[in-house]
Design a protein around this motif. Structure first.
Motif, short mmCIF file in Angstrom:
data_model
loop_
_atom_site.label_atom_id
_atom_site.label_comp_id
_atom_site.label_asym_id
_atom_site.label_seq_id
_atom_site.Cartn_x
_atom_site.Cartn_y
_atom_site.Cartn_z
N TYR A 504 7.85 -6.15 5.97
CA TYR A 504 6.84 -7.26 5.58
C TYR A 504 8.30 -8.57 5.24
O TYR A 504 7.53 -9.59 5.60
CB TYR A 504 7.60 -6.28 4.14
N PHE A 544 1.14 -1.95 9.62
CA PHE A 544 0.85 -3.01 7.97
C PHE A 544 0.86 -3.77 7.17
O PHE A 544 0.68 -4.15 6.70
CB PHE A 544 0.23 -1.44 7.32
N ASN A 545 2.44 -3.43 6.74
CA ASN A 545 3.36 -4.34 5.85
C ASN A 545 3.24 -6.13 6.96
O ASN A 545 3.77 -6.96 5.76
CB ASN A 545 4.94 -3.90 5.75
N SER A 548 0.45 -7.60 6.32
CA SER A 548 -0.15 -8.17 4.61
C SER A 548 0.40 -9.60 4.46
O SER A 548 -0.35 -10.05 3.49
CB SER A 548 0.62 -7.19 3.79
N GLN A 549 1.16 -9.71 5.37
CA GLN A 549 2.33 -10.90 5.31
C GLN A 549 1.66 -12.21 6.43
O GLN A 549 1.47 -12.81 5.89
CB GLN A 549 3.85 -11.27 5.48
N SER A 551 -2.01 -12.09 8.37
CA SER A 551 -3.12 -12.00 8.99
C SER A 551 -4.08 -12.29 10.61
O SER A 551 -4.08 -11.63 10.05
CB SER A 551 -4.67 -12.37 8.08
N TYR A 565 -5.69 2.86 9.34
CA TYR A 565 -5.34 2.22 8.20
C TYR A 565 -6.19 2.78 7.35
O TYR A 565 -5.21 3.32 5.99
CB TYR A 565 -5.55 0.98 8.02
N ARG A 569 -3.53 4.24 3.79
CA ARG A 569 -3.53 3.88 2.66
C ARG A 569 -3.74 5.46 1.67
O ARG A 569 -3.33 4.79 0.83
CB ARG A 569 -4.43 3.64 3.33
N PRO A 577 -0.47 -1.67 2.23
CA PRO A 577 -0.14 -2.77 1.12
C PRO A 577 -1.98 -2.75 0.96
O PRO A 577 -2.49 -1.95 2.38
CB PRO A 577 0.35 -3.67 1.82
N ARG A 578 -2.14 -3.28 0.52
CA ARG A 578 -3.34 -3.50 0.64
C ARG A 578 -4.21 -5.21 1.53
O ARG A 578 -3.47 -6.00 1.65
CB ARG A 578 -4.27 -3.64 -0.73
N ILE A 579 -5.04 -4.53 2.67
CA ILE A 579 -5.57 -5.09 3.42
C ILE A 579 -6.69 -5.83 3.55
O ILE A 579 -7.43 -5.17 3.51
CB ILE A 579 -4.69 -5.10 4.87
N GLU A 583 -10.50 -3.33 5.24
CA GLU A 583 -11.22 -2.47 3.93
C GLU A 583 -12.95 -2.90 4.10
O GLU A 583 -12.98 -4.36 3.82
CB GLU A 583 -10.48 -3.13 2.87
#
Length: 929
Positions: A504, A544-545, A548-549, A551, A565, A569, A577-579, A583
């Motif tokens: 992150y 994945f974190n 999320s910051q 793309s 993912y 998730r 986190p939600r990406i 999704e």
């Protein structure tokens, strides 16, 4: 006399024996002990007075007892007896409300008459106890002040010390009684004069009295600070310690006052800076106790000047007032000169630059290198105190925090584990100001190999809080964490959290390392990794974190990453986190109530749906209400699985509440069908759910809590009534039910919306206590379980106790062996959040034969975590068992107990440990030859 008939040969004769003395236990204190009959000239009175002292809590008339003791004190001649009487009087005065109007004058007379120093000391201590009891009589304070002044000239140090303490108590308590300011100031000056007393114990008592006066709010004379130079260099350790505390207190109370610095220019500096320099100078004291105190007191000087603060990390070498070059400076000069060292120069490092004694500033003598010296001290207490103080000063000064970074990281190599742990914790606190360099990352990676769990967990929290300066440092840190996971699998959860925060905070560096992290090859298609591999999970959490910051990372993912993912998730919703880019549409709309909306809105929709159903005629039937509750329970389950930790407590509370209502429906149906066993089972489940609602959740409205208590009472009543129908109720169950009814009634005393059935039970309490239990069954017959109120207005701020059991870990194929009949120690580690203050924790071990071992958790086993509401439990579960025929799993779980009706509640899922037993080896008893 007792007659006994004896027969010897052909003669019979009677022998009369004296009566036997019956022995009885004597009480520790005589009941009828009369003080007036005590012989004051006998040493035995000391033992009798001790009996009175042990019996003092049962005495009612303390005034008469005090008068009799004073009479005995006047007539006593032995010093031992008089001292014991005074000690007893002091205990009575300190702990009870008695008339003290006559004591001060009589004590003054006794002080004039006696020549015993021990007796004088006890009398002065009694006077000090009188000061806290005399409220508003200034005349008594004047008498005590004159008494202390007369004893000041005594040649015994103990008497002078007691007189100084008495003066301190008179100053503290005399202000409220109207003692004139002139007298208070005069007594202060007397105490200040005793700072130079020839007896070190008197000097230390005088300084401690001044510290006590200052802490109580008394303004000290302005000249006290200048007179502390000599006590700070005193030969007596206690004097230096008290002078340090007084210097700190005065410097913090008037930080902006200017004092003259000891230098050639005689310039003025703020008292805060001057006091800080003096405290820093004590870091070089001969006594490690004083050095520890000085290192600890440095933390109080938060507002000290920046240049003084930075000097604590700048260690200059001085020799006979000449500046001595360090090794680096000598090598630099040799390199610049272009000469080769012949090895024949004697005194190459001799001091060259002559310095004047007056030109040495106070900074160089005091604050210079204070922390450096403290961190290199031979005693761990000094090093630990220096680390803590450095952390406190760095928290409010980002620039200073960056300078302390190197020193704190170097302390990771300390030989004492407690010091290393303190350094790790301190660096975690100031991690927001820091950025780790590659060399520091190397040191931290080495500490990850430590055998101690606390050290490794602390380093992982540090990695979680810090930033790294370069991508090579981040790569080294990630590789070290993965290696640590392979070596210590029990650190899995903490390493996952560290990897999550690393990704992150460093999305740019993660994008550079992505080909290596995901094993991406530009020419070959790599095999798909195992999603259950712990190391792969750690890498994906970081990736994945980071995505999320930033793309742009998503475009570099291999094809299988999207499926991974979705898996991670759903498995770790609080870590992944939600990406939105990963999704798909079906995932966004899998809830039929609009999953694109926030969870708080979805939960509110469920509440509104339930509130509308209360007013619709179609939902008045039992079947319709049960169907509606089942649908709402299904929706809440989807919300919890989708949102992770967000609104988890609120959705969980609603789910538990709705389960209670559904169980009441089942109880009603089972009761109509005549199935008593099902009624007992369902009612017991309702009691357990109510206990969880009352003890696991906080920040719930009082009205909602009162409803749950009423549900619990109804379930308890149903359970007892069913047992009465089957004639299986025991006598203890009736008594327990009355206690529970009384407690719930007391808790609902302020409730205005009682259910009709609950009001009926409260009205029947007197009849039930009289033994008329048939009324309970008649009240149950009219009980309507189909119209119980729906939940409403559950606040968003609801908290739930969360417990993650990190250790013991999941069972492996190889069982852990222990000797049958002997104790086995299982390490337990858990992270607990939102635990109430009145909760008591336990660890339960459930064996394969369903036997259980429950052990309480000591308060020392619980430490504060990173978050405010987070606690870390580190303890051991100890149990023993006989021989097992085969290996089996043991379940370990954490329990919580509050002031509830039922027993302890499990707050986490049970972890299983694979164990097997081995027979105890018997000692060989063969022939030694």
């Amino acid at each position: 006399m007792q007659s006994i008939r004896r027969k010897a040969d052909d003669q019979t004769f009677v022998v009369e024996e004296p009566p036997r003395k019956i022995l009885r236990l004597r009480h520790s204190v005589d009941e009828g002990l009369d003080i007036n009959e005590l012989d004051v000239d006998s040493v035995a009175i000391v033992r009798q007075l001790s009996r009175i002292e042990r019996k003092i809590n049962n005495i009612t008339d303390f005034n008469s007892l005090l008068s009799m003791l004073m009479g005995k004190l006047k007539s006593a001649k032995l010093v031992m007896v008089k001292t014991k009487i005074v000690q007893l009087i002091r205990k009575i005065v300190a702990n009870n409300d008695v008339d003290l109007s006559f004591l001060a004058d009589e004590i003054s007379g006794l002080l004039e008459e006696t020549d015993s120093h021990q007796f004088k000391k006890e009398l002065l201590s009694l006077c000090s106890s009188l000061c806290s009891q005399l409220k508003s009589d200034s005349d008594h304070f004047v008498n005590l002040m004159n008494t202390a002044k007369e004893c000041m000239q005594d040649r015994t140090s103990s008497v002078r010390s007691s007189a100084i303490l008495l003066i301190g108590d008179v100053i503290k308590h005399g202000k409220g009684a109207g003692l004139p300011f002139e007298d208070t100031l005069g007594m202060q000056l007397i105490v200040i004069d005793f700072i130079k007393d020839p007896e070190p114990r008197v000097r230390s008592v005088a300084l401690e009295t001044l510290v006590d006066l200052h802490d109580s709010g008394t303004s000290l004379e302005s000249t006290v600070y200048e007179q502390l130079t000599q006590p700070l260099n005193d030969d007596y350790e206690r004097v230096r310690s008290a002078a340090l505390r007084l210097t700190t207190s005065l410097a913090l109370s008037t930080p902006d006052r200017l004092v003259t610095a000891k230098s050639a220019l005689a310039h003025s500096i703020p008292m805060l800076d001057d006091g800080f320099a003096k405290v820093c100078d004590a870091v070089n004291d001969l006594s490690y106790i004083v050095r520890t105190q000085a290192a600890r007191l440095m933390a109080n000087f938060v507002g000290v000047s920046q240049h003084f603060l930075e000097q604590t990390l700048d260690k200059k070498l001085m020799s006979n007032m000449k500046r001595k070059q360090s090794g680096h400076e000598r090598q630099r000069e040799l390199y610049k000169s272009g000469e080769w060292s012949s090895g024949k120069r004697f005194g190459d490092d001799a001091p060259k630059e002559l310095l004047s004694e007056d030109s040495v500033s106070l900074i160089s003598m005091g604050a210079c290198g204070a922390f450096v010296h403290a961190l290199e001290d031979e005693f761990m207490e000094v090093r630990g105190a220096a680390v803590e103080s450095m952390c406190v000063l760095a928290l409010s000064n980002p620039s200073y925090a960056r300078q302390t970074q190197d020193f704190l990281v170097d302390m990771f190599n300390d030989e004492i584990q407690e010091v290393r742990l303190l350094a790790i914790q301190s660096l975690c606190k100031i991690a927001g100001h820091l950025c780790l360099r590659d060399d520091q990352v190397e040191i931290i990676s080495g500490v990850l190999k430590d055998f101690g769990d606390d050290i490794r967990q602390g380093i992982q929290r540090l990695i979680q809080a810090c930033k790294v300066a370069t991508h090579t440092g981040l790569r080294s840190m990630i590789l070290s964490l993965l290696e640590n996971m392979r070596k210590y699998p029990i650190d899995k959860l903490s390493i996952w959290r560290a990897m999550k925060d690393l990704g992150y905070k460093h999305p740019g560096f993660i994008s550079l390392l992505l080909p290596e992290l995901l094993s991406i090859d530009p020419h070959f298609e790599m095999p798909e990794p195992n999603m259950d591999d712990d190391c792969y999970v750690a890498v994906m959490l970081a990736v994945f974190n980071a995505a999320s910051q930033e793309s742009g990372i998503i475009t570099l993912f291999p094809p299988h990453t999207q499926r991974h993912y979705r898996f991670h998730r759903s498995r770790f919703p609080h870590m992944v986190p939600r990406i939105p880019e990963l999704e798909q549409e079906w995932m966004m709309n899998r809830l039929n109530i609009g999953s694109h909306r926030p969870a708080s809105h979805l939960i509110k929709d469920v509440e509104e749906q339930l509130s509308r159903a209360d007013n619709l005629p179609s939902y008045k039937t039992s079947v319709a209400r049960a169907q509606l509750l089942s649908l709402c329970l299904r929706d809440l389950k989807h919300i919890k699985s989708r949102e992770g930790t967000e609104n988890l407590a609120r959705a969980g509370y609603l789910s538990q509440y709705i389960k209670c209502l559904l169980l009441f429906h089942k109880v009603d149906d089972s009761s109509k069908a005549g199935s008593d066993s099902l009624v007992l089972s369902f009612s017991q489940q309702v009691v357990g759910l109510c206990e969880r609602l009352l003890n696991l959740y906080s920040n719930v409205s009082d009205s909602q809590t009162n409803r749950v208590r009423q549900f619990q009472l109804l379930a308890l009543t149903l359970r007892l009534s069913t047992k009465m129908n089957t004639n299986s109720a025991q006598a203890d169950e009736f008594k327990l039910y009355l206690e529970q009814l009384t407690k719930i009634k007391r808790q609902l005393s302020d409730c205005s919306d009682l259910l009709p059935s609950v009001s009926t039970l409260f009205n029947l309490q007197e009849m039930l206590e009289g033994g008329n239990w048939t009324m309970l069954q008649s009240a149950i017959v009219n009980l309507d379980l189909q119209t119980l109120p729906f939940p409403s207005n559950i606040p968003d701020s609801v908290n739930c106790i969360q417990c993650e059991l990190e250790q013991p870990t999941a069972p492996s194929d190889n069982p852990r062996k222990f000797t049958a009949g002997l104790a086995i120690n299982l390490p337990v580690r858990a992270v607990i959040r939102n635990l109430p203050k009145n909760a008591v924790l336990y660890v339960k071990v459930r064996l394969p034969d369903q036997s259980e071992f429950v052990s309480p958790v000591k308060s020392s086993d619980i430490i504060q975590g990173d978050a405010e509401n987070e606690l870390i439990l580190t303890t051991s579960a100890i149990f023993s068992h006989g021989h097992w025929t085969e290996s089996s799993c043991v379940e370990v779980v954490v329990l919580s107990h509050t002031n509830s009706l039922c027993d302890k509640i499990e707050i986490c899922p049970a972890n299983k440990v694979y164990l097997s037993t081995r027979l105890e080896k018997k000692a060989h008893s063969g022939n030694l030859l």
